[in-house]
Design a protein around this motif. Structure first.
Motif, PDB file in Angstrom:
ATOM      1  N   THR A  10      16.226 -22.822  22.410  1.00  0.00           N
ATOM      2  CA  THR A  10      17.442 -23.634  22.481  1.00  0.00           C
ATOM      3  C   THR A  10      17.646 -24.410  21.186  1.00  0.00           C
ATOM      4  O   THR A  10      18.758 -24.452  20.643  1.00  0.00           O
ATOM      5  N   SER A  13      18.766 -21.932  18.519  1.00  0.00           N
ATOM      6  CA  SER A  13      20.128 -21.424  18.719  1.00  0.00           C
ATOM      7  C   SER A  13      21.179 -22.504  18.475  1.00  0.00           C
ATOM      8  O   SER A  13      22.294 -22.205  18.065  1.00  0.00           O
ATOM      9  N   ARG A  14      20.831 -23.744  18.697  1.00  0.00           N
ATOM     10  CA  ARG A  14      21.768 -24.859  18.486  1.00  0.00           C
ATOM     11  C   ARG A  14      21.585 -25.499  17.110  1.00  0.00           C
ATOM     12  O   ARG A  14      22.204 -26.502  16.811  1.00  0.00           O
ATOM     13  N   GLY A  87      21.682 -31.792  14.186  1.00  0.00           N
ATOM     14  CA  GLY A  87      21.672 -30.355  13.952  1.00  0.00           C
ATOM     15  C   GLY A  87      22.296 -30.047  12.608  1.00  0.00           C
ATOM     16  O   GLY A  87      23.021 -30.866  12.035  1.00  0.00           O
TER      17      GLY A  87
END
Length: 181
Positions: A10, A13-14, A87
């Motif tokens: 996760t 992917s983020r 991110g």
């Protein structure tokens, strides 16, 4: 053990480079900022971009420290849980935070954010000056500049949502994007 792998997938992917969940104090804030700065240094990020991201991060973290409300669990224990994430994509840094707030504050926060999002660059500058000139410092040490400063430094609208936790509290999520160009 599968959850570790799922969490790792996760985060990849983020494009999450830093996640902290738990109680936020000034000491935790300093540590989170230091880790994020090291990450950006390791990417060779431009100093002008680092300054913008750092400013938005500071405001976001201060918002959690100063304005997060403690939620009581069913067995009357105090829960101090909030979350902060940063991110990185090819084009942006995404700073996201979440913390509980009393439901009675939701409408005020939502109105303030909607007003900020309705303003252009000059409008934000004018609102900022107006707050500096006329605002009083609240009991928690704020004058209401944080959200305005986040919008000004990022150059983008602030994304937000409120999800009910129970009859007294909602979870306030705030997302700010800072362009890497």
């Amino acid at each position: 053990m599968e959850y570790i792998f799922e969490l790792h997938k996760t985060m990849l992917s983020r494009h999450l480079i830093l996640v902290y969940e738990g109680e936020f104090t000034q000491e935790v804030t300093k540590s989170v900022l230091a880790m994020a700065e090291r990450n950006m240094d390791s990417f060779g990020e431009q100093s002008s971009i680092k300054r913008k991201v750092f400013n938005v991060m500071v405001e976001s973290l201060q918002n959690i420290v100063k304005h997060s409300d403690d939620v009581k669990s069913d067995d009357n224990k105090t829960l101090h849980s909030a979350i902060f994430m940063i991110g990185k994509s090819d084009t942006d840094y995404i700073i996201t935070s979440g913390n509980p707030v009393k439901n009675e504050k939701v409408a005020t926060i939502q109105q303030r954010l909607e007003k900020i999002n309705s303003l252009d660059k000059d409008g934000l500058k004018s609102l900022y000056r107006d707050i500096i000139t006329n605002a009083e410092i609240s009991d928690k040490g704020g004058a209401g500049l944080g959200f305005v400063d986040m919008a000004r430094k990022s150059g983008n609208q602030l994304e937000f949502s409120f999800k009910p936790i129970n009859q007294d509290y909602s979870f306030f999520s705030l997302k700010t994007s800072v362009s890497r160009s």
